[in-house]
Motif scaffolding. Structure first.
Motif, PDB file in Angstrom:
ATOM      1  N   GLU A  65      26.805  71.348  32.771  1.00 14.16           N
ATOM      2  CA  GLU A  65      26.725  70.003  32.820  1.00 14.16           C
ATOM      3  C   GLU A  65      26.264  69.634  31.324  1.00 14.16           C
ATOM      4  O   GLU A  65      26.455  68.388  30.828  1.00 14.16           O
ATOM      5  CB  GLU A  65      25.611  69.247  33.473  1.00 14.16           C
ATOM      6  CG  GLU A  65      25.571  69.432  35.050  1.00 14.16           C
ATOM      7  CD  GLU A  65      26.848  68.362  35.597  1.00 14.16           C
ATOM      8  OE1 GLU A  65      27.178  67.597  34.690  1.00 14.16           O
ATOM      9  OE2 GLU A  65      27.236  68.529  36.831  1.00 14.16           O
ATOM     10  N   ALA A  66      26.047  70.918  30.613  1.00 14.84           N
ATOM     11  CA  ALA A  66      25.772  70.723  29.041  1.00 14.84           C
ATOM     12  C   ALA A  66      26.310  71.904  28.272  1.00 14.84           C
ATOM     13  O   ALA A  66      26.221  73.184  28.826  1.00 14.84           O
ATOM     14  CB  ALA A  66      24.082  70.448  28.757  1.00 14.84           C
ATOM     15  N   LEU A  67      27.159  71.943  27.272  1.00 20.15           N
ATOM     16  CA  LEU A  67      27.755  72.970  26.432  1.00 20.15           C
ATOM     17  C   LEU A  67      26.540  73.748  25.813  1.00 20.15           C
ATOM     18  O   LEU A  67      26.843  74.994  25.576  1.00 20.15           O
ATOM     19  CB  LEU A  67      28.723  72.616  25.518  1.00 20.15           C
ATOM     20  CG  LEU A  67      29.948  71.869  26.113  1.00 20.15           C
ATOM     21  CD1 LEU A  67      31.020  71.521  25.134  1.00 20.15           C
ATOM     22  CD2 LEU A  67      30.491  72.946  27.029  1.00 20.15           C
ATOM     23  N   ASP A  68      25.348  73.271  25.591  1.00 19.24           N
ATOM     24  CA  ASP A  68      24.177  73.796  24.902  1.00 19.24           C
ATOM     25  C   ASP A  68      23.491  74.667  26.103  1.00 19.24           C
ATOM     26  O   ASP A  68      22.512  75.113  25.328  1.00 19.24           O
ATOM     27  CB  ASP A  68      23.518  72.915  23.623  1.00 19.24           C
ATOM     28  CG  ASP A  68      24.571  72.345  22.727  1.00 19.24           C
ATOM     29  OD1 ASP A  68      25.348  73.318  22.374  1.00 19.24           O
ATOM     30  OD2 ASP A  68      24.314  71.343  22.331  1.00 19.24           O
ATOM     31  N   SER A  69      23.540  74.448  27.183  1.00 19.52           N
ATOM     32  CA  SER A  69      22.773  75.258  28.203  1.00 19.52           C
ATOM     33  C   SER A  69      23.339  76.546  28.198  1.00 19.52           C
ATOM     34  O   SER A  69      24.204  76.875  27.654  1.00 19.52           O
ATOM     35  CB  SER A  69      23.125  74.644  29.503  1.00 19.52           C
ATOM     36  OG  SER A  69      24.508  74.659  29.897  1.00 19.52           O
ATOM     37  N   PRO A  70      22.427  77.608  28.585  1.00 18.75           N
ATOM     38  CA  PRO A  70      22.961  79.018  28.624  1.00 18.75           C
ATOM     39  C   PRO A  70      24.480  79.100  29.434  1.00 18.75           C
ATOM     40  O   PRO A  70      25.201  79.837  28.946  1.00 18.75           O
ATOM     41  CB  PRO A  70      21.695  79.481  29.660  1.00 18.75           C
ATOM     42  CG  PRO A  70      20.754  78.711  29.388  1.00 18.75           C
ATOM     43  CD  PRO A  70      21.244  77.576  29.371  1.00 18.75           C
ATOM     44  N   ALA A  71      24.749  78.635  30.498  1.00 19.84           N
ATOM     45  CA  ALA A  71      25.981  78.441  31.078  1.00 19.84           C
ATOM     46  C   ALA A  71      27.052  77.982  30.301  1.00 19.84           C
ATOM     47  O   ALA A  71      28.032  78.796  30.170  1.00 19.84           O
ATOM     48  CB  ALA A  71      26.027  77.849  32.533  1.00 19.84           C
ATOM     49  N   GLY A  72      26.678  76.838  29.646  1.00 18.85           N
ATOM     50  CA  GLY A  72      27.825  76.263  28.379  1.00 18.85           C
ATOM     51  C   GLY A  72      27.988  77.270  27.610  1.00 18.85           C
ATOM     52  O   GLY A  72      29.202  77.434  27.048  1.00 18.85           O
ATOM     53  N   GLN A  73      27.019  77.706  27.036  1.00 17.97           N
ATOM     54  CA  GLN A  73      27.084  78.931  26.003  1.00 17.97           C
ATOM     55  C   GLN A  73      28.034  80.314  26.232  1.00 17.97           C
ATOM     56  O   GLN A  73      28.826  80.670  25.605  1.00 17.97           O
ATOM     57  CB  GLN A  73      25.911  79.257  25.178  1.00 17.97           C
ATOM     58  CG  GLN A  73      25.108  78.170  24.543  1.00 17.97           C
ATOM     59  CD  GLN A  73      26.009  77.675  23.472  1.00 17.97           C
ATOM     60  OE1 GLN A  73      26.203  78.428  22.399  1.00 17.97           O
ATOM     61  NE2 GLN A  73      26.502  76.477  23.206  1.00 17.97           N
ATOM     62  N   ALA A  74      27.842  80.462  27.628  1.00 20.62           N
ATOM     63  CA  ALA A  74      28.393  81.772  28.023  1.00 20.62           C
ATOM     64  C   ALA A  74      29.831  81.329  28.304  1.00 20.62           C
ATOM     65  O   ALA A  74      30.741  82.210  27.763  1.00 20.62           O
ATOM     66  CB  ALA A  74      27.838  82.036  29.438  1.00 20.62           C
ATOM     67  N   LEU A  75      30.463  80.172  28.876  1.00 22.12           N
ATOM     68  CA  LEU A  75      31.678  79.606  28.899  1.00 22.12           C
ATOM     69  C   LEU A  75      32.344  79.614  27.562  1.00 22.12           C
ATOM     70  O   LEU A  75      33.413  80.218  27.363  1.00 22.12           O
ATOM     71  CB  LEU A  75      31.788  78.373  29.596  1.00 22.12           C
ATOM     72  CG  LEU A  75      33.189  77.687  29.806  1.00 22.12           C
ATOM     73  CD1 LEU A  75      34.066  78.848  30.472  1.00 22.12           C
ATOM     74  CD2 LEU A  75      32.948  76.387  30.401  1.00 22.12           C
ATOM     75  N   LEU A  76      31.595  78.924  26.637  1.00 24.18           N
ATOM     76  CA  LEU A  76      32.079  78.702  25.242  1.00 24.18           C
ATOM     77  C   LEU A  76      32.584  80.037  24.541  1.00 24.18           C
ATOM     78  O   LEU A  76      33.368  80.301  24.004  1.00 24.18           O
ATOM     79  CB  LEU A  76      31.056  77.994  24.262  1.00 24.18           C
ATOM     80  CG  LEU A  76      31.632  77.492  23.059  1.00 24.18           C
ATOM     81  CD1 LEU A  76      32.735  76.625  23.038  1.00 24.18           C
ATOM     82  CD2 LEU A  76      30.270  76.795  22.022  1.00 24.18           C
ATOM     83  N   ALA A  77      31.762  80.898  25.036  1.00 27.65           N
ATOM     84  CA  ALA A  77      31.848  82.215  24.096  1.00 27.65           C
ATOM     85  C   ALA A  77      33.027  83.096  24.814  1.00 27.65           C
ATOM     86  O   ALA A  77      33.887  83.583  24.043  1.00 27.65           O
ATOM     87  CB  ALA A  77      30.681  83.179  24.300  1.00 27.65           C
ATOM     88  N   GLY A  78      33.055  82.871  26.060  1.00 27.46           N
ATOM     89  CA  GLY A  78      34.491  83.565  26.885  1.00 27.46           C
ATOM     90  C   GLY A  78      35.627  82.785  26.147  1.00 27.46           C
ATOM     91  O   GLY A  78      36.625  83.453  25.951  1.00 27.46           O
TER      92      GLY A  78
END
Length: 409
Positions: A250-263
């Motif tokens: 739900e947020a790109l700055d969350s840990p999950a969002g950052q992991a997806l952004l990195a991938g």
């Protein structure tokens, strides 16, 4: 051939659940070549994109923007090579929409659920009849593991297909990221002739996709240049099918969002590097890193001044350590209060310039040794602050002129 880049093994390209790809020979410009590609997305996929900043943008770019803004849920992409459908006026827009209409009829969708893409020669009419006639074959070919075929089907002056995959963990769940791109010349994305498509099975709130695409592009495709020309057709699309088992992001700055952004960024950067490595006539892959700037903007000004300079690029092609050309580019990059007495310049491991002048220990044979390598890093320290940015480029060879002189032959 591309600099240190070979076509990927098809087995290394991971299918993304919810995406199928089909390719056909439609005879758009030349016979007996793959030139029509479809990507089919299952319901629930979220799509975001960024496009060329060239104000003279192609008809399919304009239609893509309209269809994404409609918010009706994108279910398919259609890509042709051989004709850019740019500089074609109102007829070009009608032609792009006609292709969307035809694919929508095959799939039982609304035309606004289709995104069209074209690449090739500018100011030539799109051969709509051939593209429409080729759609059934492309649809019949559709399969989840056709990423390499699709990467071949979107090539123009590329010498090798460009595709890559990775897996990344989100909340303990492995998700897949796979993408493809095309581009070799007219490359200076400002979002090259560039098309890029990256898909993942991650679950992402649809409203995040435009920002996700922008951030990924800014870290990858918006950091490359072959010749400094921004195309009329540049497009980069991110697709999230939502098939993975983790909780929605739900947020790109969350840990999950950052992991997806990195991938996503890792795959997009691999594809962006492949475009530079396959730059028309390229023999060198060059990393330009500018450090010590007051902000990222002035670091990018300097990096692109170096990367765009024909004099710098031809010196690299000749393996000639005529490195004053780099200093000249730093000086005209547009930083009015630049203190040349603070500039440091490195060529790989060789310290060339200190305090704005030739380093006492620098020897031209050391510069020549580095210039002969196929991969080279230019590092400039401006001595003004802590910001840093990196751009990737290639040299400029005789073949660049030949390829572009013969492009329409």
């Amino acid at each position: 051939m591309a600099v240190n880049w070979t076509p990927p093994d098809p087995q290394s390209l991971l299918p993304v659940p919810g995406v199928a790809l089909g390719v056909a020979e439609a005879g758009v410009r030349k016979p007996n070549r793959l030139d029509l590609t479809v990507l089919l997305l299952e319901p629930g996929a979220a799509v975001g994109g960024v496009f060329t900043r060239n104000r003279y943008c192609a008809a399919p770019v304009q239609v893509c923007r309209e269809h994404l803004a409609a918010g009706v849920g994108i279910r398919a992409l259609v890509i042709n090579t051989g004709c850019a459908n740019a500089g074609t006026g109102e007829q070009g827009l009608a032609d792009a929409r006609a292709v969307c209409d035809a694919l929508a009829q095959h799939l039982g969708l609304a035309p606004q659920q289709i995104l069209p893409f074209s690449t090739g020669v500018i100011m030539e009419p799109l051969p709509v009849e051939r593209i429409v006639a080729g759609l059934p074959a492309a649809l019949a070919d559709a399969a989840p593991d056709h990423w390499l075929r699709a990467a071949e089907g979107i090539m123009t002056t590329d010498t090798v297909p460009k595709a890559a995959s990775a897996r990344t963990a989100i909340d303990g769940v492995w998700v897949t990221v796979t993408g493809m791109a095309k581009g070799a010349g007219m490359i200076r994305p400002n979002m090259a002739t560039m098309l890029g498509f990256v898909a993942t099975d991650a679950r992402v709130a649809p409203a995040l996709l435009p920002e996700l695409a922008r951030r990924v592009a800014d870290a990858s495709f918006n950091r490359i240049t072959v010749d400094g020309d921004t195309s009329t057709n540049d497009s980069f699309i991110v697709i999230a099918t939502g098939r993975a088992a983790h909780a929605p992001i739900e947020a790109l700055d969350s840990p999950a969002g950052q992991a997806l952004l990195a991938g996503l960024t890792a795959v997009a950067r691999t594809l962006a590097h492949a475009i530079v490595r396959d730059g028309e006539g390229a023999t060198k892959f060059i990393t330009v890193r500018v450090e010590g700037g007051r902000d990222a903007g002035e670091c990018l000004k300097v990096a692109y001044a170096i990367a765009h300079s024909p004099l710098v690029k031809t010196a690299f092609f000749a393996s000639d350590p005529n490195l004053g050309r780099i200093l000249a580019a730093v000086g005209y990059a547009g930083i009015d209060d630049l203190d040349q007495g603070r500039i440091e310049l490195y060529l790989d491991d060789v310290h060339v310039v200190t305090r704005g002048g030739r380093h006492p220990a620098y020897r031209e044979e050391d510069g020549a040794r580095v210039m002969k390598r196929s991969e080279i890093t230019v590092r400039v320290d401006l001595g003004r602050g802590t910001a840093a940015e990196t751009v990737w480029t290639c040299d400029l060879s005789h073949d660049y002129v030949r390829i572009n002189a013969d492009y329409r032959s």
